[in-house]
Motif scaffolding. Sequence first.
Motif, mmCIF file in Angstrom:
data_model
loop_
_atom_site.group_PDB
_atom_site.id
_atom_site.type_symbol
_atom_site.label_atom_id
_atom_site.label_comp_id
_atom_site.label_asym_id
_atom_site.label_seq_id
_atom_site.Cartn_x
_atom_site.Cartn_y
_atom_site.Cartn_z
ATOM 1 N N PRO A 102 38.387 52.736 26.440
ATOM 2 C CA PRO A 102 37.549 53.610 25.615
ATOM 3 C C PRO A 102 36.882 54.676 26.479
ATOM 4 O O PRO A 102 36.780 54.517 27.705
ATOM 5 N N VAL A 103 36.422 55.745 25.850
ATOM 6 C CA VAL A 103 35.586 56.679 26.596
ATOM 7 C C VAL A 103 34.262 55.968 26.854
ATOM 8 O O VAL A 103 33.866 55.070 26.103
ATOM 9 N N THR A 104 33.588 56.349 27.929
ATOM 10 C CA THR A 104 32.324 55.680 28.233
ATOM 11 C C THR A 104 31.341 56.645 28.862
ATOM 12 O O THR A 104 31.729 57.651 29.463
ATOM 13 N N THR A 105 30.091 56.320 28.689
ATOM 14 C CA THR A 105 29.005 57.031 29.338
ATOM 15 C C THR A 105 28.157 55.989 30.044
ATOM 16 O O THR A 105 27.839 54.948 29.468
ATOM 17 N N LEU A 106 27.812 56.259 31.280
ATOM 18 C CA LEU A 106 26.996 55.351 32.080
ATOM 19 C C LEU A 106 25.735 56.102 32.484
ATOM 20 O O LEU A 106 25.816 57.183 33.072
ATOM 21 N N LEU A 107 24.583 55.532 32.143
ATOM 22 C CA LEU A 107 23.301 56.176 32.415
ATOM 23 C C LEU A 107 22.382 55.233 33.174
ATOM 24 O O LEU A 107 22.410 54.023 32.948
ATOM 25 N N VAL A 108 21.563 55.786 34.027
ATOM 26 C CA VAL A 108 20.485 55.026 34.646
ATOM 27 C C VAL A 108 19.207 55.451 33.935
ATOM 28 O O VAL A 108 18.919 56.643 33.818
ATOM 29 N N VAL A 109 18.467 54.464 33.440
ATOM 30 C CA VAL A 109 17.261 54.736 32.663
ATOM 31 C C VAL A 109 16.024 54.256 33.418
ATOM 32 O O VAL A 109 16.130 53.506 34.391
ATOM 33 N N GLN A 110 14.876 54.667 32.949
ATOM 34 C CA GLN A 110 13.611 54.303 33.588
ATOM 35 C C GLN A 110 13.352 52.799 33.518
ATOM 36 O O GLN A 110 12.764 52.226 34.413
ATOM 37 N N GLY A 111 13.791 52.160 32.452
ATOM 38 C CA GLY A 111 13.576 50.726 32.299
ATOM 39 C C GLY A 111 13.751 50.318 30.854
ATOM 40 O O GLY A 111 14.083 51.137 29.995
ATOM 41 N N ARG B 260 28.762 52.894 25.698
ATOM 42 C CA ARG B 260 27.668 53.501 26.459
ATOM 43 C C ARG B 260 26.963 52.367 27.178
ATOM 44 O O ARG B 260 26.704 51.320 26.581
ATOM 45 N N VAL B 261 26.655 52.595 28.433
ATOM 46 C CA VAL B 261 25.981 51.577 29.228
ATOM 47 C C VAL B 261 24.754 52.212 29.865
ATOM 48 O O VAL B 261 24.856 53.250 30.522
ATOM 49 N N CYS B 262 23.616 51.585 29.664
ATOM 50 C CA CYS B 262 22.377 52.015 30.306
ATOM 51 C C CYS B 262 21.997 50.965 31.336
ATOM 52 O O CYS B 262 21.967 49.769 31.032
ATOM 53 N N LEU B 263 21.716 51.422 32.544
ATOM 54 C CA LEU B 263 21.356 50.539 33.654
ATOM 55 C C LEU B 263 19.920 50.785 34.074
ATOM 56 O O LEU B 263 19.466 51.928 34.095
ATOM 57 N N ALA B 264 19.254 49.725 34.480
ATOM 58 C CA ALA B 264 17.910 49.872 35.024
ATOM 59 C C ALA B 264 17.954 50.367 36.469
ATOM 60 O O ALA B 264 17.015 51.020 36.924
ATOM 61 N N HIS B 265 19.045 50.058 37.189
ATOM 62 C CA HIS B 265 19.137 50.397 38.614
ATOM 63 C C HIS B 265 20.528 50.926 38.950
ATOM 64 O O HIS B 265 21.527 50.282 38.628
ATOM 65 N N GLY C 14 30.410 48.114 36.306
ATOM 66 C CA GLY C 14 31.747 48.690 36.169
ATOM 67 C C GLY C 14 32.835 47.629 36.213
ATOM 68 O O GLY C 14 33.820 47.700 35.467
ATOM 69 N N ARG C 15 32.661 46.632 37.063
ATOM 70 C CA ARG C 15 33.640 45.537 37.151
ATOM 71 C C ARG C 15 33.700 44.762 35.832
ATOM 72 O O ARG C 15 34.787 44.464 35.315
ATOM 73 N N ALA C 16 32.540 44.457 35.263
ATOM 74 C CA ALA C 16 32.508 43.743 33.979
ATOM 75 C C ALA C 16 33.140 44.586 32.874
ATOM 76 O O ALA C 16 33.909 44.077 32.052
ATOM 77 N N HIS C 17 32.830 45.887 32.857
ATOM 78 C CA HIS C 17 33.397 46.781 31.845
ATOM 79 C C HIS C 17 34.915 46.818 31.967
ATOM 80 O O HIS C 17 35.637 46.704 30.969
ATOM 81 N N LYS C 18 35.412 46.954 33.179
ATOM 82 C CA LYS C 18 36.865 47.019 33.380
ATOM 83 C C LYS C 18 37.543 45.726 32.939
ATOM 84 O O LYS C 18 38.600 45.758 32.303
ATOM 85 N N GLU C 19 36.953 44.586 33.260
ATOM 86 C CA GLU C 19 37.542 43.309 32.849
ATOM 87 C C GLU C 19 37.683 43.221 31.333
ATOM 88 O O GLU C 19 38.658 42.675 30.828
ATOM 89 N N LEU C 20 36.718 43.753 30.619
ATOM 90 C CA LEU C 20 36.740 43.675 29.160
ATOM 91 C C LEU C 20 37.600 44.755 28.513
ATOM 92 O O LEU C 20 38.269 44.500 27.513
#
Length: 134
Positions: free
Chosen positions: A104-113, A79-84, A92-98
């Motif tokens: 794995p399954v993944t969830t990507l969210l943008v959060v308030q901060g 799971r990845v939470c982003l500020a922006h 996404g590039r960093a995730h793919k490299e790793l």
Amino acid sequence: MTSEAVRRVQSGSPWEESFGFARAVAAGDRVIVAGTTAFKGDMLYGEGDPYEQTKVAFGTAVEAIAEFGLGIESVIRTRVCLAHSRDVDAVGRAHKELFDSVRPVTTLLVVQGFIDSRVLVSVEVEAYRGAVDS
């Protein structure tokens, strides 16, 4: 499940102590890593760089599952939470490299901060360790 069947590890983050949580918990065949940022101790790595923060945060998470004898091939969920939202390509590039080889399954969210406004990314990892003797 008895408390003996649950094992916890710490990474030394000051927030683990002040908030009362473990970096990772193994219970049965699962190892779950708490939300992890690019902080190591009091130092934030990759300030202003979402790609670098993602790599550092996942590095810390992978170190945590290594405490249970697991490697990146055991990761089944991220799971990845982003500020922006503008940072999605770098993250996404960093995730793919790793994780490209294990997908794995993944969830990507943008959060308030985040608690610290310099943090751009927080990650979580779940790994599977197969049959566990308890």
